[in-house]
Design a protein around this motif. Structure first.
Motif, mmCIF file in Angstrom:
data_model
loop_
_atom_site.group_PDB
_atom_site.id
_atom_site.type_symbol
_atom_site.label_atom_id
_atom_site.label_comp_id
_atom_site.label_asym_id
_atom_site.label_seq_id
_atom_site.Cartn_x
_atom_site.Cartn_y
_atom_site.Cartn_z
ATOM 1 N N ALA A 72 -4.942 2.181 2.907
ATOM 2 C CA ALA A 72 -6.262 1.637 2.580
ATOM 3 C C ALA A 72 -7.344 2.645 2.945
ATOM 4 C CB ALA A 72 -6.508 0.332 3.330
ATOM 5 N N ALA A 73 -8.401 2.656 2.153
ATOM 6 C CA ALA A 73 -9.543 3.527 2.447
ATOM 7 C C ALA A 73 -10.604 2.789 3.249
ATOM 8 C CB ALA A 73 -10.143 4.057 1.143
ATOM 9 N N THR A 74 -10.678 1.476 3.053
ATOM 10 C CA THR A 74 -11.742 0.682 3.667
ATOM 11 C C THR A 74 -11.168 -0.639 4.174
ATOM 12 O OG1 THR A 74 -13.350 1.609 2.110
ATOM 13 C CG2 THR A 74 -14.005 -0.390 3.282
ATOM 14 N N VAL A 75 -11.537 -1.019 5.388
ATOM 15 C CA VAL A 75 -11.149 -2.319 5.929
ATOM 16 C C VAL A 75 -12.415 -3.149 6.081
ATOM 17 C CG1 VAL A 75 -10.045 -3.586 7.798
ATOM 18 C CG2 VAL A 75 -9.197 -1.311 7.161
ATOM 19 N N VAL A 76 -12.424 -4.300 5.398
ATOM 20 C CA VAL A 76 -13.594 -5.176 5.371
ATOM 21 C C VAL A 76 -13.289 -6.421 6.192
ATOM 22 C CG1 VAL A 76 -15.218 -6.425 3.901
ATOM 23 C CG2 VAL A 76 -14.091 -4.351 3.040
ATOM 24 N N GLY A 77 -14.069 -6.636 7.228
ATOM 25 C CA GLY A 77 -13.850 -7.795 8.073
ATOM 26 C C GLY A 77 -14.850 -8.901 7.806
ATOM 27 N N ALA A 79 3.058 5.898 -2.835
ATOM 28 C CA ALA A 79 4.282 6.611 -3.189
ATOM 29 C C ALA A 79 4.427 6.736 -4.702
ATOM 30 C CB ALA A 79 5.501 5.896 -2.603
ATOM 31 N N ALA A 80 3.902 5.750 -5.429
ATOM 32 C CA ALA A 80 3.987 5.764 -6.893
ATOM 33 C C ALA A 80 2.917 6.652 -7.528
ATOM 34 C CB ALA A 80 3.855 4.346 -7.430
ATOM 35 N N GLY A 81 2.023 7.190 -6.684
ATOM 36 C CA GLY A 81 1.019 8.103 -7.205
ATOM 37 C C GLY A 81 -0.358 7.531 -7.418
ATOM 38 N N PHE A 82 -0.587 6.268 -7.037
ATOM 39 C CA PHE A 82 -1.923 5.697 -7.190
ATOM 40 C C PHE A 82 -2.853 6.356 -6.178
ATOM 41 C CE2 PHE A 82 -5.244 2.579 -6.112
ATOM 42 C CZ PHE A 82 -5.756 2.330 -7.385
ATOM 43 N N ASP A 83 -3.896 7.017 -6.694
ATOM 44 C CA ASP A 83 -4.805 7.727 -5.793
ATOM 45 C C ASP A 83 -6.200 7.124 -5.795
ATOM 46 O OD1 ASP A 83 -5.658 8.472 -8.290
ATOM 47 O OD2 ASP A 83 -5.442 10.637 -7.981
ATOM 48 N N GLY A 84 -6.327 5.926 -6.339
ATOM 49 C CA GLY A 84 -7.613 5.243 -6.335
ATOM 50 C C GLY A 84 -7.907 4.640 -4.981
ATOM 51 N N LEU A 134 0.824 -1.205 0.000
ATOM 52 C CA LEU A 134 0.000 0.000 0.000
ATOM 53 C C LEU A 134 0.859 1.256 0.000
ATOM 54 C CD1 LEU A 134 -2.842 -0.964 2.513
ATOM 55 C CD2 LEU A 134 -3.060 -0.606 0.050
ATOM 56 N N ARG A 135 1.893 1.249 0.808
ATOM 57 C CA ARG A 135 2.771 2.420 0.839
ATOM 58 C C ARG A 135 3.445 2.636 -0.517
ATOM 59 N NH1 ARG A 135 4.011 0.177 6.099
ATOM 60 N NH2 ARG A 135 3.077 1.479 7.731
#
Length: 259
Positions: free
Chosen positions: A243-248, A157-162, A152-153
């Motif tokens: 991460a934007a969302t954590v799904v349990g 860092a590579a610019g993925f903003d999705g 994720l980091r």
């Protein structure tokens, strides 16, 4: 019912349910804003009325394998038309266990592309098709692993903003036996774990010695385990990594989430 306190303390943004294991209509009592429903074959696909009712309570995402008849955007997509407009989708290649031999041979990339043209807000499951999923630019839906934080980091860092949603079996206890009963088999199927386990070792609460050590260590890599407060530390770390969302996924069933 599940309490807001328990789920909030654990830091879970969404709950994933397996329709072969439970009546998904029970999810209406979950104090979460998002519900993800796994695909376990057409015979376990929730009824349209059930999905519509759930979507009145929360954002609902239904996993749909793009190679499977009924969900194939380049072939038979009849089941898509039966889904309520209010239900979102998680587009996946599809687990081979739930596909016919013909379906397994179908190309994934063009089908993901076609499905996203129709449903641009869908999430894309990364399991076994990581590069293809990333190329879509859609919200990535991936399994928690020992490399998730690093990956994720690197993405950010590579610019993925999705968007990135991380899925993890969740066990709300620090009891080692209960953890192994809930996720021992699951983590044992991860390749690095399988390679580290002694041949023929038990993977449930009866595991001993080296096998037990490997499995318990792997449980913290591939699942969220511990008390609600301990799990919260883990979910916070996943979000901090990007991460934007954590799904349990309640690996013990819903009972441990009850007050």
């Amino acid at each position: 019912m599940l309490t807001t306190n328990t789920v909030a303390r654990a830091g879970l943004d969404a709950i994933a349910l397996k329709p072969a294991e439970c009546d998904v209509s029970a999810a209406s009592a979950l104090p979460v804003e998002t519900i993800a429903i796994d695909y376990e074959g057409r015979e376990h696909l929730p009824a349209r009325e059930t999905l519509r009712a759930l979507s009145n309570e929360a954002a609902v995402y239904l996993t749909t394998p793009v190679r499977a008849d009924g969900f194939d955007p380049l072939g038979d997509d009849s089941l898509v038309a039966e889904l309520p407009d209010s239900v979102g989708r998680v587009l996946v290649a599809g687990h081979p266990a739930y596909l016919t031999s013909d379906e397994r041979e179908r190309a994934v990339a063009p089908r993901l592309g076609a499905a996203l043209e129709r449903d641009p807000d869908a999430w894309v499951g990364t399991e076994s098709v990581e590069r293809i999923a990333m190329a879509t630019g859609a919200t990535q839906y991936e399994l928690l692993s020992r490399t998730t934080h690093r990956d994720l980091r690197a993405l950010r860092a590579a610019g993925f903003d999705g968007g990135v949603a991380v899925y993890a079996p969740t066990v709300l206890t620090d009891d080692e036996d209960r953890i192994l009963e809930a996720v021992g088999d699951y983590v044992a199927r991860r390749r690095p774990v399988a390679e580290a386990l002694p041949a023929g070792a038990a993977t449930d609460a009866s595991a001993t010695g080296r096998a037990r050590e490997v499995l318990l260590a792997a449980a913290t890599d591939y699942a969220l385990v511990g008390t609600a407060d301990e799990v919260r530390e883990q979910t916070d770390a996943v979000r901090e990594a990007g991460a934007a969302t954590v799904v349990g996924y309640p690996a013990q069933g819903l009972e441990p989430f009850l007050e």
